[in-house]
Design an enzyme around this catalytic site. Structure first.
Site, PDB file in Angstrom:
ATOM      1  N   ASN A 251      -6.503  -5.189  -5.008  1.00  0.00           N
ATOM      2  CA  ASN A 251      -7.616  -4.437  -4.412  1.00  0.00           C
ATOM      3  C   ASN A 251      -7.463  -2.925  -4.548  1.00  0.00           C
ATOM      4  O   ASN A 251      -8.471  -2.222  -4.593  1.00  0.00           O
ATOM      5  CB  ASN A 251      -7.716  -4.843  -2.935  1.00  0.00           C
ATOM      6  CG  ASN A 251      -8.500  -3.840  -2.124  1.00  0.00           C
ATOM      7  OD1 ASN A 251      -9.733  -3.838  -2.135  1.00  0.00           O
ATOM      8  ND2 ASN A 251      -7.799  -2.947  -1.431  1.00  0.00           N
TER       9      ASN A 251
ATOM     10  N   ASP B  21       3.809   1.884  -4.364  1.00  0.00           N
ATOM     11  CA  ASP B  21       2.880   2.506  -5.308  1.00  0.00           C
ATOM     12  C   ASP B  21       2.626   1.451  -6.379  1.00  0.00           C
ATOM     13  O   ASP B  21       3.517   1.133  -7.184  1.00  0.00           O
ATOM     14  CB  ASP B  21       3.481   3.782  -5.919  1.00  0.00           C
ATOM     15  CG  ASP B  21       2.485   4.466  -6.857  1.00  0.00           C
ATOM     16  OD1 ASP B  21       1.553   3.782  -7.341  1.00  0.00           O
ATOM     17  OD2 ASP B  21       2.631   5.669  -7.109  1.00  0.00           O
TER      18      ASP B  21
ATOM     19  N   SER C  10     -19.570  -1.048 -10.976  1.00  0.00           N
ATOM     20  CA  SER C  10     -19.397   0.038 -11.945  1.00  0.00           C
ATOM     21  C   SER C  10     -18.629  -0.416 -13.180  1.00  0.00           C
ATOM     22  O   SER C  10     -18.500   0.345 -14.141  1.00  0.00           O
ATOM     23  CB  SER C  10     -18.678   1.215 -11.291  1.00  0.00           C
ATOM     24  OG  SER C  10     -19.468   1.716 -10.233  1.00  0.00           O
TER      25      SER C  10
ATOM     26  N   LYS D 113     -12.962  -0.135 -14.547  1.00  0.00           N
ATOM     27  CA  LYS D 113     -13.448  -1.350 -13.881  1.00  0.00           C
ATOM     28  C   LYS D 113     -13.983  -2.363 -14.903  1.00  0.00           C
ATOM     29  O   LYS D 113     -13.887  -3.575 -14.691  1.00  0.00           O
ATOM     30  CB  LYS D 113     -14.504  -0.998 -12.835  1.00  0.00           C
ATOM     31  CG  LYS D 113     -13.932  -0.259 -11.622  1.00  0.00           C
ATOM     32  CD  LYS D 113     -12.927  -1.100 -10.845  1.00  0.00           C
ATOM     33  CE  LYS D 113     -12.477  -0.425  -9.559  1.00  0.00           C
ATOM     34  NZ  LYS D 113     -11.573  -1.261  -8.772  1.00  0.00           N
TER      35      LYS D 113
ATOM     36  N   SER E 238     -15.783  -3.870  -9.626  1.00  0.00           N
ATOM     37  CA  SER E 238     -16.890  -3.070  -9.078  1.00  0.00           C
ATOM     38  C   SER E 238     -18.125  -3.344  -9.935  1.00  0.00           C
ATOM     39  O   SER E 238     -17.994  -3.665 -11.122  1.00  0.00           O
ATOM     40  CB  SER E 238     -16.557  -1.572  -9.160  1.00  0.00           C
ATOM     41  OG  SER E 238     -17.701  -0.798  -8.855  1.00  0.00           O
TER      42      SER E 238
ATOM     43  N   THR F 184     -16.709   2.562   3.126  1.00  0.00           N
ATOM     44  CA  THR F 184     -15.265   2.758   3.342  1.00  0.00           C
ATOM     45  C   THR F 184     -14.946   4.222   3.060  1.00  0.00           C
ATOM     46  O   THR F 184     -15.818   4.980   2.641  1.00  0.00           O
ATOM     47  CB  THR F 184     -14.432   1.917   2.365  1.00  0.00           C
ATOM     48  OG1 THR F 184     -14.657   2.434   1.041  1.00  0.00           O
ATOM     49  CG2 THR F 184     -14.775   0.447   2.406  1.00  0.00           C
TER      50      THR F 184
ATOM     51  N   TYR G   7     -13.950   5.717 -14.106  1.00  0.00           N
ATOM     52  CA  TYR G   7     -14.098   4.576 -13.189  1.00  0.00           C
ATOM     53  C   TYR G   7     -14.813   3.422 -13.896  1.00  0.00           C
ATOM     54  O   TYR G   7     -14.368   2.275 -13.845  1.00  0.00           O
ATOM     55  CB  TYR G   7     -14.862   5.031 -11.943  1.00  0.00           C
ATOM     56  CG  TYR G   7     -14.850   4.045 -10.788  1.00  0.00           C
ATOM     57  CD1 TYR G   7     -13.676   3.803 -10.073  1.00  0.00           C
ATOM     58  CD2 TYR G   7     -16.003   3.382 -10.401  1.00  0.00           C
ATOM     59  CE1 TYR G   7     -13.659   2.913  -9.009  1.00  0.00           C
ATOM     60  CE2 TYR G   7     -16.001   2.495  -9.337  1.00  0.00           C
ATOM     61  CZ  TYR G   7     -14.833   2.258  -8.640  1.00  0.00           C
ATOM     62  OH  TYR G   7     -14.820   1.373  -7.571  1.00  0.00           O
TER      63      TYR G   7
ATOM     64  N   ASP H 257       0.856  -1.195   0.000  1.00  0.00           N
ATOM     65  CA  ASP H 257       0.000   0.000   0.000  1.00  0.00           C
ATOM     66  C   ASP H 257       0.886   1.236   0.000  1.00  0.00           C
ATOM     67  O   ASP H 257       2.022   1.197   0.474  1.00  0.00           O
ATOM     68  CB  ASP H 257      -0.907  -0.014   1.245  1.00  0.00           C
ATOM     69  CG  ASP H 257      -2.141   0.868   1.090  1.00  0.00           C
ATOM     70  OD1 ASP H 257      -1.999   2.065   0.794  1.00  0.00           O
ATOM     71  OD2 ASP H 257      -3.254   0.348   1.278  1.00  0.00           O
TER      72      ASP H 257
HETATM   73  P1  NAI Z   1     -10.213   2.876   0.213  1.00  0.00           P
HETATM   74  O1  NAI Z   1      -9.975   4.209  -0.402  1.00  0.00           O
HETATM   75  O2  NAI Z   1     -10.845   2.791   1.565  1.00  0.00           O
HETATM   76  O3  NAI Z   1      -8.828   2.059   0.277  1.00  0.00           O
HETATM   77  C1  NAI Z   1      -8.002   1.969  -0.852  1.00  0.00           C
HETATM   78  C2  NAI Z   1      -6.600   1.587  -0.424  1.00  0.00           C
HETATM   79  O4  NAI Z   1      -5.781   1.548  -1.606  1.00  0.00           O
HETATM   80  C3  NAI Z   1      -5.965   2.629   0.532  1.00  0.00           C
HETATM   81  O5  NAI Z   1      -5.322   1.960   1.612  1.00  0.00           O
HETATM   82  C4  NAI Z   1      -4.958   3.349  -0.369  1.00  0.00           C
HETATM   83  O6  NAI Z   1      -3.821   3.832   0.336  1.00  0.00           O
HETATM   84  C5  NAI Z   1      -4.580   2.241  -1.347  1.00  0.00           C
HETATM   85  N1  NAI Z   1      -4.025   2.760  -2.592  1.00  0.00           N
HETATM   86  C6  NAI Z   1      -4.512   3.758  -3.363  1.00  0.00           C
HETATM   87  N2  NAI Z   1      -3.705   3.974  -4.395  1.00  0.00           N
HETATM   88  C7  NAI Z   1      -2.684   3.103  -4.288  1.00  0.00           C
HETATM   89  C8  NAI Z   1      -1.521   2.842  -5.054  1.00  0.00           C
HETATM   90  N3  NAI Z   1      -1.231   3.554  -6.152  1.00  0.00           N
HETATM   91  N4  NAI Z   1      -0.685   1.863  -4.648  1.00  0.00           N
HETATM   92  C9  NAI Z   1      -0.953   1.143  -3.541  1.00  0.00           C
HETATM   93  N5  NAI Z   1      -2.040   1.354  -2.770  1.00  0.00           N
HETATM   94  C10 NAI Z   1      -2.884   2.323  -3.140  1.00  0.00           C
HETATM   95  O7  NAI Z   1     -11.037   2.079  -0.879  1.00  0.00           O
HETATM   96  P2  NAI Z   1     -12.009   0.807  -0.753  1.00  0.00           P
HETATM   97  O8  NAI Z   1     -13.400   1.292  -0.709  1.00  0.00           O
HETATM   98  O9  NAI Z   1     -11.533  -0.112   0.299  1.00  0.00           O
HETATM   99  O10 NAI Z   1     -11.798   0.172  -2.198  1.00  0.00           O
HETATM  100  C11 NAI Z   1     -11.025  -0.990  -2.422  1.00  0.00           C
HETATM  101  C12 NAI Z   1     -11.348  -1.494  -3.821  1.00  0.00           C
HETATM  102  O11 NAI Z   1     -12.737  -1.800  -3.895  1.00  0.00           O
HETATM  103  C13 NAI Z   1     -11.067  -0.482  -4.934  1.00  0.00           C
HETATM  104  O12 NAI Z   1     -10.544  -1.150  -6.061  1.00  0.00           O
HETATM  105  C14 NAI Z   1     -12.438   0.082  -5.236  1.00  0.00           C
HETATM  106  O13 NAI Z   1     -12.539   0.576  -6.565  1.00  0.00           O
HETATM  107  C15 NAI Z   1     -13.296  -1.150  -5.023  1.00  0.00           C
HETATM  108  N6  NAI Z   1     -14.700  -0.847  -4.773  1.00  0.00           N
HETATM  109  C16 NAI Z   1     -15.086  -0.101  -3.702  1.00  0.00           C
HETATM  110  C17 NAI Z   1     -16.428   0.200  -3.524  1.00  0.00           C
HETATM  111  C18 NAI Z   1     -16.942   1.015  -2.367  1.00  0.00           C
HETATM  112  O14 NAI Z   1     -18.127   1.388  -2.388  1.00  0.00           O
HETATM  113  N7  NAI Z   1     -16.135   1.319  -1.358  1.00  0.00           N
HETATM  114  C19 NAI Z   1     -17.437  -0.262  -4.484  1.00  0.00           C
HETATM  115  C20 NAI Z   1     -16.924  -1.064  -5.550  1.00  0.00           C
HETATM  116  C21 NAI Z   1     -15.596  -1.330  -5.686  1.00  0.00           C
END
Ligand code: NAI
Length: 259
Positions: free
Chosen positions: A81, A54, A135, A150, A133, A181, A146, A37
């Site tokens: 993820n 990254d 999406s 996706k 997603s 989240t 997005y 992360d």
């Molecule tokens: P979040 O924003 O809470 O967590 C995302 C994590 O990814 C964070 O820890 C961030 O530091 C890390 N991150 C971001 N860019 C990065 C990079 N370049 N390299 C390494 N780490 C990086 O997001 P969430 O909600 O937990 O989302 C996780 C996955 O689930 C994503 O792919 C998101 O598109 C997908 N998702 C989320 C939904 C939601 O409603 N929360 C719905 C559908 C899909």
């Protein structure tokens, strides 16, 4: 014996949110997990390590896979993820927003698969779970980058599944709906906004990160041994809907108005 005893996993974006819940779930079932992360995680210990990564940068990704192999000697599971969103219509979207969304949501998956698949092969096979997603299955308002990124994750999942089935590597995608989240914080913290979202979700609420972790862990486990190239939704029922209006509700409202 727990489902992931003896297994080693990498979870990208595992410092918080859905990724954080996946880390906890895998570890609770016996896995050793490397969190890759940008931001550090509070969750480190004997079975959880963190490598600042990254996921869009080749050298970082290669270093994350190497750190995992150095620490635990092998790799069985990759959970792609990490992801970001962007709420903007195309004419107003800066080019670097489009590029960044694609870099994290799609290029990072390519880079991690490229670096990790040889190691998973070496371990005699394993599993990859891509967090896509809903999406990626349809269009949303002001989410062009997005939606497109996706959608790419979903079809890339199918290609990977075909290419690596004979390596003993299963590749599946999880499509969450609205999950509470940081990424979705704008939709669920304000009660008025939340009600606006929830009325469109058959189960009437946002999902929890732990509920996504349960599905991701299933896909990563031998319980899903005959699943590869599958696109699994966990969305409170929202994609069960064609989008047509609720006719019985409309009839009820009309009756109420005329009473
Ligand atoms: P979040 O924003 O809470 O967590 C995302 C994590 O990814 C964070 O820890 C961030 O530091 C890390 N991150 C971001 N860019 C990065 C990079 N370049 N390299 C390494 N780490 C990086 O997001 P969430 O909600 O937990 O989302 C996780 C996955 O689930 C994503 O792919 C998101 O598109 C997908 N998702 C989320 C939904 C939601 O409603 N929360 C719905 C559908 C899909």
């Amino acid at each position: 014996m727990a489902r992931f005893d003896g297994k080693v996993a990498i979870v990208t974006g595992g410092a918080r949110g859905i990724g954080g819940a996946i880390v906890q779930r895998l570890v609770s079932e016996g896995a050793k997990v490397m969190i890759a992360d940008l931001n550090p995680s509070a969750e480190t210990g004997e079975n959880v390590a963190f490598v600042k990564t990254d996921a869009t940068v080749t050298e970082d990704v290669q270093a994350a896979v190497k750190a995992t192999l150095d620490r635990w000697g092998k790799l069985d599971i990759l959970v792609n993820n990490a992801g970001i969103g962007a709420l903007v219509e195309t004419p107003d979207m800066e080019e670097d927003v489009w590029d960044r969304v694609f870099a994290i949501n799609t290029r990072a998956i390519f880079l991690f698969c490229k670096a990790a698949i040889p190691a998973i092969r070496e371990a005699g096979g394993g599993t990859i779970v891509n967090i896509a997603s809903i999406s990626g299955l349809g269009g949303d308002f002001a989410m062009g980058a997005y939606n497109a990124s996706k959608g790419a994750v979903i079809n890339y999942t199918r290609s990977l599944a075909l290419d690596h089935a004979r390596d003993g590597i299963r590749v599946n995608a999880l499509c969450p709906g609205l999950i509470a989240t940081d990424l979705a914080v704008g939709a669920v913290t304000d009660p008025v906004d939340a009600a606006f979202w929830f009325e469109r979700i058959p189960l009437g609420r946002a999902g929890r990160a732990e509920e996504m972790a349960a599905v991701a862990a299933f896909l990563a486990s031998d319980d899903a041994s005959y699943m590869t190239g599958s696109i699994v939704t966990a969305d409170g029922g929202i994609t069960a809907h064609t989008g047509q209006p609720n006719a019985p509700d409309r009839i009820r409202q009309r009756k109420l108005r005329t009473q």
